[in-house]
Scaffold this active site. Structure first.
Site, PDB file in Angstrom:
ATOM      1  N   HIS A  50      -8.278   2.755  -9.364  1.00 30.69           N
ATOM      2  CA  HIS A  50      -8.474   1.617 -10.266  1.00 30.69           C
ATOM      3  C   HIS A  50      -9.852   1.010 -10.024  1.00 30.69           C
ATOM      4  O   HIS A  50     -10.518   1.320  -9.028  1.00 30.69           O
ATOM      5  CB  HIS A  50      -7.383   0.552 -10.064  1.00 30.69           C
ATOM      6  CG  HIS A  50      -7.357  -0.064  -8.700  1.00 30.69           C
ATOM      7  ND1 HIS A  50      -6.492   0.325  -7.716  1.00 30.69           N
ATOM      8  CD2 HIS A  50      -8.134  -1.018  -8.149  1.00 30.69           C
ATOM      9  CE1 HIS A  50      -6.722  -0.373  -6.623  1.00 30.69           C
ATOM     10  NE2 HIS A  50      -7.717  -1.195  -6.850  1.00 30.69           N
TER      11      HIS A  50
HETATM   12  C1  T46 Z   1      -8.106  -2.505  -3.826  1.00 35.70           C
HETATM   13  C2  T46 Z   1      -7.756  -1.563  -2.749  1.00 35.70           C
HETATM   14  C3  T46 Z   1      -8.836  -1.411  -1.705  1.00 35.70           C
HETATM   15  C4  T46 Z   1       0.169  -7.628  -4.640  1.00 35.70           C
HETATM   16  O1  T46 Z   1       1.199  -8.071  -5.154  1.00 35.70           O
HETATM   17  N1  T46 Z   1      -0.725  -8.489  -4.070  1.00 35.70           N
HETATM   18  C5  T46 Z   1      -1.877  -8.050  -3.507  1.00 35.70           C
HETATM   19  O2  T46 Z   1      -2.686  -8.890  -3.017  1.00 35.70           O
HETATM   20  C6  T46 Z   1      -2.157  -6.639  -3.502  1.00 35.70           C
HETATM   21  C7  T46 Z   1      -3.438  -6.113  -2.875  1.00 35.70           C
HETATM   22  C8  T46 Z   1      -1.243  -5.788  -4.064  1.00 35.70           C
HETATM   23  N2  T46 Z   1      -0.103  -6.290  -4.618  1.00 35.70           N
HETATM   24  C9  T46 Z   1       0.872  -5.350  -5.214  1.00 35.70           C
HETATM   25  C10 T46 Z   1       0.422  -4.719  -6.525  1.00 35.70           C
HETATM   26  C11 T46 Z   1       1.117  -3.381  -6.526  1.00 35.70           C
HETATM   27  O3  T46 Z   1       2.402  -3.502  -7.070  1.00 35.70           O
HETATM   28  O4  T46 Z   1       1.083  -4.277  -4.311  1.00 35.70           O
HETATM   29  C12 T46 Z   1       1.261  -3.064  -5.026  1.00 35.70           C
HETATM   30  C13 T46 Z   1       0.266  -2.028  -4.558  1.00 35.70           C
HETATM   31  O5  T46 Z   1      -1.035  -2.434  -4.992  1.00 35.70           O
HETATM   32  P1  T46 Z   1      -2.137  -1.353  -5.403  1.00 35.70           P
HETATM   33  O6  T46 Z   1      -1.497  -0.155  -5.998  1.00 35.70           O
HETATM   34  O7  T46 Z   1      -3.190  -2.035  -6.191  1.00 35.70           O
HETATM   35  O8  T46 Z   1      -2.694  -0.969  -3.944  1.00 35.70           O
HETATM   36  P2  T46 Z   1      -3.937  -0.051  -3.585  1.00 35.70           P
HETATM   37  O9  T46 Z   1      -3.802   0.270  -2.143  1.00 35.70           O
HETATM   38  O10 T46 Z   1      -4.099   1.077  -4.535  1.00 35.70           O
HETATM   39  O11 T46 Z   1      -5.219  -1.027  -3.804  1.00 35.70           O
HETATM   40  C14 T46 Z   1      -5.423  -2.137  -2.967  1.00 35.70           C
HETATM   41  C15 T46 Z   1      -5.754  -3.374  -3.813  1.00 35.70           C
HETATM   42  O12 T46 Z   1      -4.710  -3.629  -4.739  1.00 35.70           O
HETATM   43  C16 T46 Z   1      -7.014  -3.183  -4.580  1.00 35.70           C
HETATM   44  O13 T46 Z   1      -7.445  -4.419  -5.115  1.00 35.70           O
HETATM   45  O14 T46 Z   1      -9.266  -2.618  -4.195  1.00 35.70           O
HETATM   46  O15 T46 Z   1      -6.511  -1.852  -2.092  1.00 35.70           O
END
Ligand code: T46
Length: 134
Positions: A50
């Site tokens: 993303h």
């Molecule tokens: C990024 C990289 C480096 C939340 O509810 N609150 C939060 O603060 C975060 C970070 C995530 N979430 C939820 C949203 C999704 O349902 O946790 C789940 C997994 O999030 P995501 O798929 O976005 O996780 P990553 O590891 O792909 O990405 C994360 C950060 O979301 C993103 O901003 O830059 O780490």
């Protein structure tokens, strides 16, 4: 500006144990509104896929290691994070993939904004289209 923007935390090494410091507005280039960390990422698991419209972040492996692939719509670059005082700044509109997590990896992230799903671009075509003239 280089696609890989490195960020060095202050590292106070002491025989009694070391401290790694980042201060919002002094060395971290934004006011920190949120911190989170990833841990226990299964072997072989990739994350990310993303970009963010406005969010700025600093990411560092406080323990262990992982790799980031960053993409600004024109070029891509890869970076290994493996030291607790050597991070990267990830600016808006940079597509990121994270992979090669070591089993002991703790990926710490400092973020400029509260969590907001509407700030994410999770579709790569939509990301690419954002750079096209209308
Ligand atoms: C990024 C990289 C480096 C939340 O509810 N609150 C939060 O603060 C975060 C970070 C995530 N979430 C939820 C949203 C999704 O349902 O946790 C789940 C997994 O999030 P995501 O798929 O976005 O996780 P990553 O590891 O792909 O990405 C994360 C950060 O979301 C993103 O901003 O830059 O780490």
């Amino acid at each position: 500006m280089s696609l890989i923007e490195r960020f060095s935390f202050q590292h106070l090494v002491n025989p009694a144990g070391s401290i790694v410091v980042g201060q919002a507005g002094i060395d971290v280039p934004f006011e920190i509104k949120r911190i989170y960390f990833l841990h226990d990422v299964p072997t072989g698991q990739s994350r990310g896929a993303h970009a963010h419209k406005k969010l700025i972040q600093v990411a560092v492996c406080a323990h262990g290691s992982c790799r980031f692939r960053l993409d600004n719509g024109v070029e891509t670059a890869e970076v290994l994070l493996s030291k607790p005082d050597e991070g990267i700044v990830i600016r808006p509109m940079i597509w990121r993939d994270m992979y090669d997590f070591s089993s002991d990896c703790i990926l710490l992230v400092l973020a400029s904004e509260h969590y907001d799903e509407s700030d994410y671009i999770r579709d790569y075509k939509e990301f690419q289209n954002a750079f096209r003239p209308r």
